[in-house]
Design a protein around this motif. Structure first.
Motif, PDB file in Angstrom:
ATOM      1  N   GLN A 133      56.089  67.719  43.611  1.00 60.19           N
ATOM      2  CA  GLN A 133      57.490  67.921  43.200  1.00 60.19           C
ATOM      3  C   GLN A 133      58.423  66.985  43.958  1.00 60.19           C
ATOM      4  O   GLN A 133      59.489  66.624  43.459  1.00 60.19           O
ATOM      5  CB  GLN A 133      57.904  69.394  43.355  1.00 60.19           C
ATOM      6  CG  GLN A 133      58.135  69.891  44.764  1.00 60.19           C
ATOM      7  CD  GLN A 133      56.851  70.022  45.604  1.00 60.19           C
ATOM      8  OE1 GLN A 133      55.733  69.911  45.090  1.00 60.19           O
ATOM      9  NE2 GLN A 133      57.011  70.242  46.896  1.00 60.19           N
ATOM     10  N   VAL A 134      58.019  66.558  45.155  1.00 61.37           N
ATOM     11  CA  VAL A 134      58.830  65.603  45.917  1.00 61.37           C
ATOM     12  C   VAL A 134      58.759  64.236  45.234  1.00 61.37           C
ATOM     13  O   VAL A 134      59.773  63.549  45.059  1.00 61.37           O
ATOM     14  CB  VAL A 134      58.344  65.509  47.386  1.00 61.37           C
ATOM     15  CG1 VAL A 134      59.184  64.498  48.158  1.00 61.37           C
ATOM     16  CG2 VAL A 134      58.393  66.879  48.056  1.00 61.37           C
ATOM     17  N   ALA A 135      57.557  63.852  44.796  1.00 56.57           N
ATOM     18  CA  ALA A 135      57.382  62.578  44.088  1.00 56.57           C
ATOM     19  C   ALA A 135      58.226  62.546  42.825  1.00 56.57           C
ATOM     20  O   ALA A 135      58.894  61.544  42.527  1.00 56.57           O
ATOM     21  CB  ALA A 135      55.906  62.380  43.743  1.00 56.57           C
ATOM     22  N   THR A 136      58.214  63.642  42.086  1.00 54.52           N
ATOM     23  CA  THR A 136      58.976  63.714  40.831  1.00 54.52           C
ATOM     24  C   THR A 136      60.479  63.670  41.102  1.00 54.52           C
ATOM     25  O   THR A 136      61.225  62.964  40.413  1.00 54.52           O
ATOM     26  CB  THR A 136      58.610  65.014  40.078  1.00 54.52           C
ATOM     27  OG1 THR A 136      57.194  65.039  39.905  1.00 54.52           O
ATOM     28  CG2 THR A 136      59.263  65.073  38.720  1.00 54.52           C
ATOM     29  N   ALA A 137      60.915  64.401  42.108  1.00 55.69           N
ATOM     30  CA  ALA A 137      62.349  64.466  42.419  1.00 55.69           C
ATOM     31  C   ALA A 137      62.890  63.090  42.807  1.00 55.69           C
ATOM     32  O   ALA A 137      63.985  62.701  42.385  1.00 55.69           O
ATOM     33  CB  ALA A 137      62.596  65.469  43.542  1.00 55.69           C
ATOM     34  N   PHE A 138      62.112  62.330  43.582  1.00 63.63           N
ATOM     35  CA  PHE A 138      62.606  61.032  44.054  1.00 63.63           C
ATOM     36  C   PHE A 138      62.401  59.909  43.031  1.00 63.63           C
ATOM     37  O   PHE A 138      62.700  58.757  43.318  1.00 63.63           O
ATOM     38  CB  PHE A 138      61.971  60.684  45.408  1.00 63.63           C
ATOM     39  CG  PHE A 138      62.660  61.357  46.559  1.00 63.63           C
ATOM     40  CD1 PHE A 138      63.748  60.762  47.181  1.00 63.63           C
ATOM     41  CD2 PHE A 138      62.250  62.598  46.994  1.00 63.63           C
ATOM     42  CE1 PHE A 138      64.411  61.383  48.224  1.00 63.63           C
ATOM     43  CE2 PHE A 138      62.904  63.240  48.047  1.00 63.63           C
ATOM     44  CZ  PHE A 138      63.987  62.631  48.659  1.00 63.63           C
ATOM     45  N   ALA A 139      61.894  60.274  41.845  1.00 59.99           N
ATOM     46  CA  ALA A 139      61.796  59.304  40.750  1.00 59.99           C
ATOM     47  C   ALA A 139      62.808  59.626  39.651  1.00 59.99           C
ATOM     48  O   ALA A 139      62.967  58.846  38.718  1.00 59.99           O
ATOM     49  CB  ALA A 139      60.384  59.305  40.164  1.00 59.99           C
ATOM     50  N   ALA A 140      63.469  60.787  39.768  1.00 56.15           N
ATOM     51  CA  ALA A 140      64.387  61.239  38.710  1.00 56.15           C
ATOM     52  C   ALA A 140      65.730  60.528  38.808  1.00 56.15           C
ATOM     53  O   ALA A 140      66.243  60.304  39.906  1.00 56.15           O
ATOM     54  CB  ALA A 140      64.585  62.745  38.824  1.00 56.15           C
ATOM     55  N   ARG A 141      66.273  60.159  37.659  1.00 55.39           N
ATOM     56  CA  ARG A 141      67.587  59.511  37.632  1.00 55.39           C
ATOM     57  C   ARG A 141      68.684  60.571  37.698  1.00 55.39           C
ATOM     58  O   ARG A 141      68.502  61.697  37.243  1.00 55.39           O
ATOM     59  CB  ARG A 141      67.756  58.696  36.349  1.00 55.39           C
ATOM     60  CG  ARG A 141      66.867  57.459  36.349  1.00 55.39           C
ATOM     61  CD  ARG A 141      67.242  56.504  35.230  1.00 55.39           C
ATOM     62  NE  ARG A 141      66.275  55.414  35.169  1.00 55.39           N
ATOM     63  CZ  ARG A 141      66.378  54.283  35.869  1.00 55.39           C
ATOM     64  NH1 ARG A 141      67.392  54.097  36.671  1.00 55.39           N
ATOM     65  NH2 ARG A 141      65.449  53.343  35.761  1.00 55.39           N
TER      66      ARG A 141
END
Ligand SMILES: Cc1cc2nc3c(=O)[nH]c(=O)nc-3n(C[C@H](O)[C@H](O)[C@H](O)COP(=O)(O)O)c2cc1C
Length: 153
Positions: free
Chosen positions: A75-83
């Protein structure tokens, strides 16, 4: 999907969040292109897309921390890729020795000073001089493989 992207889906990569402090505010972006580059001097590298909004902020800071994610942090990976997302919202971090954000629970971190920048097609190859680093020996990594974030067993 481009032929290159289709092939590279099958090549597993580590997942890291590159962070910096920009005008006192934490910024960060997920990268799957992190690797070691040189032992003497100690350099690590990753590729930042030329269209990245976050990279110019990290470049201005002149230093960054590479936070290598552990298996329990998809979820950290996804959050830091979200615009347009508050990527640090509610997330625990401390300042690294160089002052960059060090995320809680990571597998490893490397505290870097920006060393070199080269244009490589539509990306920038970023090299960081490592000033300090640490790794948790008993934690499993997060990997990106065939379009999925997964734990490495
Ligand atoms: C698993 C994964 C790996 C990624 N690897 C990279 C990368 O190596 N370089 C990069 O510029 N963006 C990479 N991205 C995309 C960025 O995290 C981010 O979405 C993109 O930079 C847009 O945000 P920004 O404009 O704030 O930079 C990756 C995203 C994911 C989910």
């Amino acid at each position: 999907m481009s032929p290159l992207r289709e092939i590279m889906r099958h090549v597993p990569s580590s997942v890291a969040v590159v962070t910096a402090l920009h005008d006192g505010a934490p910024v960060g972006m997920t990268v799957g292109s992190f690797t070691s580059a040189s032992l003497d001097p100690p350099l690590v590298s990753f590729f930042a897309g030329k269209s990245s909004a976050t990279w110019p902020l990290i470049e201005r800071a002149g230093r960054f921390c590479v936070n290598v994610l552990s298996a329990h942090q998809p979820q950290v990976a996804t959050a830091f890729a979200a615009r347009d997302a508050d990527r640090f919202g509610g997330r625990a971090w401390t300042a690294s020795p160089l002052g960059s954000p060090l995320l809680d629970g990571v597998l490893a971190w490397l505290d870097c000073e920006l060393h070199a920048l080269h244009e490589v097609g539509d990306h920038l190859a970023v090299a960081g001089l490592v000033h300090g680093a640490s790794a948790a020996g008993d934690v499993k990594p997060l990997v990106f493989f065939r379009g999925r974030l997964a734990a490495l067993d």
